[in-house]
Design an enzyme around this catalytic site. Sequence first.
Site, PDB file in Angstrom:
ATOM      1  N   HIS A 249      41.150   4.613   3.959  1.00 25.84           N
ATOM      2  CA  HIS A 249      40.161   3.528   3.922  1.00 25.84           C
ATOM      3  C   HIS A 249      40.254   2.689   2.638  1.00 25.84           C
ATOM      4  CE1 HIS A 249      37.973   5.632   7.221  1.00 25.84           C
ATOM      5  NE2 HIS A 249      38.200   6.733   6.541  1.00 25.84           N
TER       6      HIS A 249
HETATM    7  O1  RIB Z   1      34.139   5.966   4.883  1.00 25.22           O
HETATM    8  C1  RIB Z   1      35.230   5.993   3.997  1.00 25.22           C
HETATM    9  C2  RIB Z   1      34.763   5.955   2.582  1.00 25.22           C
HETATM   10  O2  RIB Z   1      34.003   7.131   2.307  1.00 25.22           O
HETATM   11  C3  RIB Z   1      35.915   5.973   1.562  1.00 25.22           C
HETATM   12  O3  RIB Z   1      35.547   5.248   0.418  1.00 25.22           O
HETATM   13  C4  RIB Z   1      36.076   7.424   1.233  1.00 25.22           C
HETATM   14  O4  RIB Z   1      36.554   7.636  -0.101  1.00 25.22           O
HETATM   15  C5  RIB Z   1      34.670   7.931   1.347  1.00 25.22           C
HETATM   16  O5  RIB Z   1      34.053   7.746   0.099  1.00 25.22           O
END
Ligand code: RIB
Length: 337
Positions: A249
Site C-alpha cells: 500500500h
Molecule cells: O491499509 C494499509 C495501511 O495500513 C498501510 O499504511 C499499512 O502500513 C498499514 O498501516
Amino acid sequence: MHCLDEPVTSPLPLVIDTDPGVDDTLAVLLALASPEVDLRLVTTVHGNVELERTTENTLRVLHLAGRADVPVAVGAAGSLVHPQPERAGHVHGAAGLGGVALPPSPASVDRRPAVVALAELLMSSPVPVTVAAIGPLTNIALLLHVFPEAASRIGRLVVMGGSATRGGNVTAAAEFNVWADPEAAQVVLGSTLPTVMVGLDVTLPTVLGEAGIARFAAAGPIGAQAAAILQQYLAHARAAYGTRGVVVHDALALTEAIAPGTLTTVRRDVLVDTGPGPGRGQTLVDRRTVSTSPTAVEVAEGVDSAAAVEFLVARLSTLDARTRQHPGPRDCGPRNG
Ligand code: RIB
Ligand code: CA
C-alpha cells in the site's frame, strides 16, 4: 540538493509521515532509491505498532540504506480522540518489521516534536514540499490545527488511506490508516490541502509478487534485508487472501508522490464516518459527480499495477549500488530549500 550525475531538475523536497510497518519500510527505501526526490524529514506516528517502535524502526531503516543523516522527528503516540482499538502486530510483526532485527542506527531523533519540525521545514522552504502520509493522519491533523500557515505551504499531500469502492481491510468498512484515527482523517480529508487519496481501490490490485521480491533481494544486502522484512507479510497475505504476493500500500503512495500522475485521480468529495458504529473509519466518497469544492480530494481510481510494481522493483534493485557509490548524504551544493 542536486548532483551532476543525477537529473538536471532540482529534486523535489519530500517529507514522509510513517508508522513502519513493513510496507512503510519499502516506501521509505523507494524514496531513498529515487533521484527525483530529496528526503528532507521523516516524521513518525503511532499505527501499525506503538510509536516507540515505529520511531526506532524508522531510524534503523534509514541507517540500513546509509541515510542516517535524514532527520527523524517523533509524532503522536495515539489518536486524536478515541484510542485505536488494536495494533497490527499480527500483520507486521510485534516489532513492526516482520520479525527482522535491523542493526541499531547511530543517529538520534530530532529534538523537535514532529509537527514543529514539519512546520519549520515548510515555513523555511522556498519551494513547495510534498508530504507523503502513510500512517494514521494524527500528525497531519495536528499540523493543520496548530500551524495552519505552515500546513497551507504543503505543495502536495499524498495520503495512503481510505477506500472508495473496495470496502475495508481492518473492518468490513474501514481501511487501517483511517480507522486508526477517523477524526484526524476527517480533519485532513475535509481540509483545503491539495490532497491525493491513494486508497484500497488502487493498492489492492497492485501486488508485489515473489519474482519481484527475488529481484531486489539479489541486488545486495539492502535488498536482501527488505525481502526478509517482507516474508511475514507475504505469509499473512497467503493465509488471509490466498495470494502469492504482497500488497505494498504505502509504496504505491510514494510512487505517486515521486512520479505524479502514476495514478488516475478524480476530484471527489470525501467524508469520514467518525461515529461509534460498524462503519467507523469508512471513507464515504461521493462518486456521483466530479467535485468543484475547495475541499475536494483527488481520489485515485485507476492504476497500471504492473507498471507500478516494476517501478518499485527496479528502484529497490538500485539501492545497494546507489549506497555503495554515494554512502550518506550527497554533498552536491546548496539544498533547494
Ligand atoms: O491499509 C494499509 C495501511 O495500513 C498501510 O499504511 C499499512 O502500513 C498499514 O498501516
Ligand atoms: Ca503505514
